[in-house]
Design an enzyme around this catalytic site. Structure first.
Site, mmCIF file in Angstrom:
data_model
loop_
_atom_site.group_PDB
_atom_site.id
_atom_site.type_symbol
_atom_site.label_atom_id
_atom_site.label_comp_id
_atom_site.label_asym_id
_atom_site.label_seq_id
_atom_site.Cartn_x
_atom_site.Cartn_y
_atom_site.Cartn_z
ATOM 1 N N TYR A 1 25.750 86.759 -6.529
ATOM 2 C CA TYR A 1 27.152 86.463 -6.828
ATOM 3 C C TYR A 1 27.476 87.067 -8.190
ATOM 4 O O TYR A 1 27.099 86.539 -9.228
ATOM 5 C CB TYR A 1 27.374 84.951 -6.817
ATOM 6 N N LYS B 1 28.102 89.365 -3.507
ATOM 7 C CA LYS B 1 29.489 88.899 -3.492
ATOM 8 C C LYS B 1 30.104 89.452 -4.765
ATOM 9 O O LYS B 1 29.791 89.020 -5.876
ATOM 10 C CB LYS B 1 29.581 87.380 -3.452
#
Length: 291
Positions: A129, A157
């Site tokens: 992330y 992400k």
């Protein structure tokens, strides 16, 4: 494993007594899958995992895992520490969403070493992330390519607050077998146009079908994709007008999809006028987009 499509980071609904409303969570999970979500994310930031007890986190994962197993779709679980990762059951969980270490700013080499360590002990592949406006740690395209080369790291992400030069360079020559999933809802369309595989999108809690259609349209009909993007962007903007997931919860409650709009501290519920603005943006969506 290359994840693609729209993966919905589910909110965690609470009932009038402040408990996790598992029945409502089950309905929401089924609804977003019925509307075209490719997978679900439990205990992402949108799910307020930091305000849940360990027992509540287990209950959420167990419920969502059951839905994913029944529906034959992947489950990603937010897990950023060695302790959280080793507790994951690979028979239930497809991947773990692990945040770049926040606050400490270890440098790019430190980030790569950190994820190499986590990936070596994790029972499931990792999705990095990358959200520098929260972590304080920027990752260059070189660092992202180094992460893609780590065994057990399956994707990113990517939520850098826009389209920067490193994003352009990454998508111009994406690493093989490495999923690039957009995480900034407002700019998901340009990311998809540049070749991103999909997105992990909080806005898709509200209008899953529209975002699922957007991903498909960028593969088949770019003119239609641009029209969909122009329709969806104002809604995403309105849903993020206050800290996530406060507006999303306010809208879902107003639509009768969850029992309360409650969040837990340090979050406060979205102001009524902010929720009304998001509902107005939802009402302006063309019928095919709104689902």
């Amino acid at each position: 494993m290359t994840l693609s499509g729209v993966h919905v980071p589910l909110i965690t609904p609470f009932d009038a007594d402040g408990r996790v409303a598992l029945d409502a969570l089950r309905r929401l999970a089924d609804d977003v899958l019925d509307e075209g979500a490719a997978g679900l994310v439990a205990l992402g930031t949108t799910g307020e995992p930091g305000s849940l007890t360990e027992a509540e986190r287990r209950a959420v994962v167990d419920l969502v895992a059951g839905v994913c197993r029944e529906r034959g779709v992947p489950l990603t679980v937010g897990a950023s520490t060695a302790e959280a990762l080793v507790a994951l059951d690979p028979s239930q969980v497809t991947a773990a969403l692990a945040t770049v270490p926040p606050f400490v700013r270890p440098g790019e080499a430190g980030v790569v070493a950190h994820f190499a360590h986590l990936a070596a002990l994790s029972p499931v592949p990792l999705i990095v992330y990358n959200i520098p406006y929260r972590t304080g740690q920027h990752l260059s395209v070189g660092a992202l390519r180094d992460l893609a080369a780590v065994p057990g790291v399956a994707g990113v992400k990517h939520a850098v607050g826009g389209i920067d030069a490193d994003t352009v360079a990454l998508l111009a020559d994406p690493p093989a077998d490495f999923a690039v999933l957009g995480g900034d809802d407002l700019v998901i369309s340009p990311l998809l146009a540049m070749g991103a595989h999909g997105g992990i999108l909080a806005s898709a809690n509200v209008v899953t079908a529209g975002f699922a259609d957007l991903v498909d349209a960028w593969h088949a009909d770019p003119a239609r994709a641009r029209a969909l993007a122009n329709a969806l962007a104002p809604l995403s903007d309105a849903l993020f007008a206050a800290p996530n997931p406060t507006v999303v919860k306010g809208v879902l409650h107003a639509l009768g999809r969850i029992p309360t709009p409650a969040v837990r501290l340090p979050l406060l519920p979205a102001a009524p006028e902010t929720v009304r603005a998001a509902l107005a943006a939802l009402d302006r969506l063309p019928a095919p987009v709104a689902g």
